[in-house]
Design a protein around this motif. Structure first.
Motif, PDB file in Angstrom:
ATOM      1  N   LEU A 130       0.852  -1.188   0.000  1.00  0.00           N
ATOM      2  CA  LEU A 130       0.000   0.000   0.000  1.00  0.00           C
ATOM      3  C   LEU A 130       0.891   1.243   0.000  1.00  0.00           C
ATOM      4  N   LEU A 131       0.652   2.151  -0.949  1.00  0.00           N
ATOM      5  CA  LEU A 131       1.531   3.301  -1.134  1.00  0.00           C
ATOM      6  C   LEU A 131       0.895   4.603  -0.651  1.00  0.00           C
ATOM      7  N   ARG A 132       1.747   5.455  -0.100  1.00  0.00           N
ATOM      8  CA  ARG A 132       1.362   6.828   0.192  1.00  0.00           C
ATOM      9  C   ARG A 132       2.469   7.729  -0.329  1.00  0.00           C
ATOM     10  N   ALA A 133       2.131   8.671  -1.196  1.00  0.00           N
ATOM     11  CA  ALA A 133       3.129   9.553  -1.806  1.00  0.00           C
ATOM     12  C   ALA A 133       2.822  11.003  -1.463  1.00  0.00           C
ATOM     13  N   GLU A 134       3.879  11.784  -1.249  1.00  0.00           N
ATOM     14  CA  GLU A 134       3.728  13.199  -0.938  1.00  0.00           C
ATOM     15  C   GLU A 134       4.916  13.958  -1.518  1.00  0.00           C
ATOM     16  N   TYR A 135       4.808  15.275  -1.559  1.00  0.00           N
ATOM     17  CA  TYR A 135       5.934  16.082  -2.015  1.00  0.00           C
ATOM     18  C   TYR A 135       6.159  17.227  -1.045  1.00  0.00           C
ATOM     19  N   SER A 136       7.423  17.650  -0.961  1.00  0.00           N
ATOM     20  CA  SER A 136       7.786  18.747  -0.066  1.00  0.00           C
ATOM     21  C   SER A 136       9.202  19.194  -0.386  1.00  0.00           C
ATOM     22  N   GLN A 137       9.712  20.115   0.430  1.00  0.00           N
ATOM     23  CA  GLN A 137      11.085  20.583   0.287  1.00  0.00           C
ATOM     24  C   GLN A 137      12.042  19.622   1.007  1.00  0.00           C
ATOM     25  N   PRO A 138      13.340  19.643   0.652  1.00  0.00           N
ATOM     26  CA  PRO A 138      14.291  18.686   1.223  1.00  0.00           C
ATOM     27  C   PRO A 138      14.343  18.664   2.743  1.00  0.00           C
ATOM     28  N   ASP A 139      14.301  19.825   3.404  1.00  0.00           N
ATOM     29  CA  ASP A 139      14.407  19.816   4.860  1.00  0.00           C
ATOM     30  C   ASP A 139      13.209  19.129   5.499  1.00  0.00           C
ATOM     31  N   ARG A 140      12.021  19.338   4.936  1.00  0.00           N
ATOM     32  CA  ARG A 140      10.822  18.677   5.448  1.00  0.00           C
ATOM     33  C   ARG A 140      10.868  17.173   5.174  1.00  0.00           C
ATOM     34  N   LEU A 141      11.340  16.789   3.993  1.00  0.00           N
ATOM     35  CA  LEU A 141      11.461  15.368   3.671  1.00  0.00           C
ATOM     36  C   LEU A 141      12.443  14.675   4.610  1.00  0.00           C
ATOM     37  N   MET A 142      13.552  15.361   4.907  1.00  0.00           N
ATOM     38  CA  MET A 142      14.536  14.780   5.810  1.00  0.00           C
ATOM     39  C   MET A 142      13.949  14.586   7.202  1.00  0.00           C
ATOM     40  N   LEU A 143      13.199  15.562   7.672  1.00  0.00           N
ATOM     41  CA  LEU A 143      12.571  15.444   8.984  1.00  0.00           C
ATOM     42  C   LEU A 143      11.601  14.278   9.012  1.00  0.00           C
ATOM     43  N   ARG A 144      10.814  14.121   7.961  1.00  0.00           N
ATOM     44  CA  ARG A 144       9.855  13.020   7.893  1.00  0.00           C
ATOM     45  C   ARG A 144      10.570  11.675   7.864  1.00  0.00           C
ATOM     46  N   LEU A 145      11.718  11.625   7.203  1.00  0.00           N
ATOM     47  CA  LEU A 145      12.513  10.391   7.186  1.00  0.00           C
ATOM     48  C   LEU A 145      13.054  10.069   8.579  1.00  0.00           C
ATOM     49  N   ILE A 146      13.553  11.082   9.261  1.00  0.00           N
ATOM     50  CA  ILE A 146      14.105  10.898  10.598  1.00  0.00           C
ATOM     51  C   ILE A 146      13.019  10.457  11.568  1.00  0.00           C
ATOM     52  N   GLU A 147      11.845  11.044  11.439  1.00  0.00           N
ATOM     53  CA  GLU A 147      10.733  10.706  12.330  1.00  0.00           C
ATOM     54  C   GLU A 147      10.146   9.331  12.038  1.00  0.00           C
ATOM     55  N   GLY A 148      10.391   8.802  10.842  1.00  0.00           N
ATOM     56  CA  GLY A 148       9.798   7.530  10.462  1.00  0.00           C
ATOM     57  C   GLY A 148       8.512   7.685   9.687  1.00  0.00           C
ATOM     58  N   GLY A 149       8.129   8.932   9.371  1.00  0.00           N
ATOM     59  CA  GLY A 149       6.919   9.176   8.602  1.00  0.00           C
ATOM     60  C   GLY A 149       7.089   8.848   7.127  1.00  0.00           C
ATOM     61  N   LEU A 150       8.328   8.761   6.662  1.00  0.00           N
ATOM     62  CA  LEU A 150       8.631   8.366   5.291  1.00  0.00           C
ATOM     63  C   LEU A 150       9.583   7.183   5.295  1.00  0.00           C
ATOM     64  N   ASP A 151       9.369   6.267   4.365  1.00  0.00           N
ATOM     65  CA  ASP A 151      10.303   5.159   4.185  1.00  0.00           C
ATOM     66  C   ASP A 151      11.386   5.527   3.171  1.00  0.00           C
ATOM     67  N   ILE A 152      11.008   6.330   2.171  1.00  0.00           N
ATOM     68  CA  ILE A 152      11.927   6.710   1.098  1.00  0.00           C
ATOM     69  C   ILE A 152      11.730   8.187   0.783  1.00  0.00           C
ATOM     70  N   GLY A 153      12.839   8.880   0.559  1.00  0.00           N
ATOM     71  CA  GLY A 153      12.781  10.265   0.120  1.00  0.00           C
ATOM     72  C   GLY A 153      13.614  10.436  -1.138  1.00  0.00           C
ATOM     73  N   VAL A 154      13.120  11.223  -2.086  1.00  0.00           N
ATOM     74  CA  VAL A 154      13.858  11.500  -3.322  1.00  0.00           C
ATOM     75  C   VAL A 154      14.015  13.014  -3.423  1.00  0.00           C
ATOM     76  N   MET A 155      15.249  13.473  -3.490  1.00  0.00           N
ATOM     77  CA  MET A 155      15.487  14.919  -3.430  1.00  0.00           C
ATOM     78  C   MET A 155      16.858  15.266  -4.011  1.00  0.00           C
ATOM     79  N   TYR A 156      17.087  16.574  -4.179  1.00  0.00           N
ATOM     80  CA  TYR A 156      18.349  17.043  -4.734  1.00  0.00           C
ATOM     81  C   TYR A 156      19.415  17.277  -3.671  1.00  0.00           C
TER      82      TYR A 156
END
Length: 294
Positions: A130-156
């Motif tokens: 089951l997939l959940r996809a979202e978009y944001s800026q790199p700092d927000r994506l990194m925070l979500r990764l650290i918190e465990g809210g994201l499994d994968i982040g794709v960014m510059y």
């Protein structure tokens, strides 16, 4: 903010998240903005957390908020708390037809041709996830990764973190294109500066010193592309994104203009579930190969 149960204090997960936001932002004001709450709310949460732990976690100054030794110790526990909570919420809500839940976040400029093609690939090759996809800026994506809210982040431009693996996914090739019907090579005319990050900014100043005052600055690549095509301007874009427009003639490459390399990365937990991550990561690599024609 806290609840009493059987003589013990149970910490509200919001306190741990607020703590992480302050650490990431570097000060209470920026953390409040990121959390969409008032600065007084952030201060109240941190005071409540410090009261529960019996230790001061931050030293505040004009320069921002720095972690105390106790704050540094608590940081890894705060990350674990938020990760466990996110994972619990996902697993409990998982429908019976799926074996796992995966969340992915991406910079908006990387959706075109990449994530938008990855989603159907996943549906075909890993239909039980089951997939959940979202978009944001790199700092927000990194925070979500650290918190465990994201499994994968794709960014510059990911930030280094000891608990995360940062893998180069591909190298964007930024090229200068124009929507003008006649292009004489003068890329200073009706030029729009698109913000592709710090590395691009440095290279741009070095290689294009004559374009010191662009007519417009835009932070979102997809918005910039639409604007350029509708208003006969020129700007830098990833070659893979503008390739279809170059073939149709709606855009033309500016002659002799310098090109820039922009690495794109995929980020995931180093100790993440390999059975869950293998297929999504393989899918991203396959889509990149197709898009870049490698």
């Amino acid at each position: 903010m806290a609840y009493a149960k059987q003589g013990k204090t149970i910490m509200d997960i919001a306190l741990a998240r607020t703590f992480i936001e302050v650490v990431m932002a570097g000060n209470f004001v920026a953390a409040a903005t990121r959390l969409n709450v008032t600065q007084s709310t952030v201060s109240m949460r941190i005071r409540s957390l410090e009261k529960q732990l019996g230790r001061r976690l931050f030293v505040r100054s004009k320069a921002g908020a720095a972690l105390t030794p106790a704050g540094e110790q608590f940081q890894r526990y705060a990350v674990t708390l938020t990760q466990v909570w996110e994972q619990a919420c996902h697993h409990i809500a998982l429908p019976p037809d799926y074996r796992a839940f995966l969340s992915i976040g991406c910079q908006f400029s990387l959706w075109d041709g990449l994530l938008v093609n990855w989603l159907p690939w996943m549906k075909k090759n890993a239909p039980d996830i089951l997939l959940r996809a979202e978009y944001s800026q790199p700092d927000r994506l990194m925070l979500r990764l650290i918190e465990g809210g994201l499994d994968i982040g794709v960014m510059y431009a990911p930030q280094s973190n000891p608990g995360l693996t940062i893998e180069t996914l591909f190298e964007e090739n930024l090229v200068l294109v124009s929507a003008e019907t006649s292009n004489n090579g003068d890329h200073d005319t009706e030029y729009v500066y698109v913000d592709w990050g710090a590395e691009f900014h440095s290279g741009h100043n070095l290689k294009l010193p004559n374009i010191s005052k662009p007519g417009m600055f835009l932070a979102l690549g997809s918005l910039a592309l639409q604007y350029v095509m509708e208003n006969d301007c020129s700007a830098y874009f990833p070659e893979r994104v503008v390739r279809p427009h170059l073939k149709t003639g709606y855009l033309t490459r500016v002659k002799d203009a310098p090109e820039f390399s922009l690495p794109a990365y995929v980020v995931y937990a180093t100790d993440g579930d390999k059975d869950l991550l293998n297929a999504p990561l393989e899918g991203l690599r396959r889509i990149v190969t197709q898009q870049l024609g490698r």
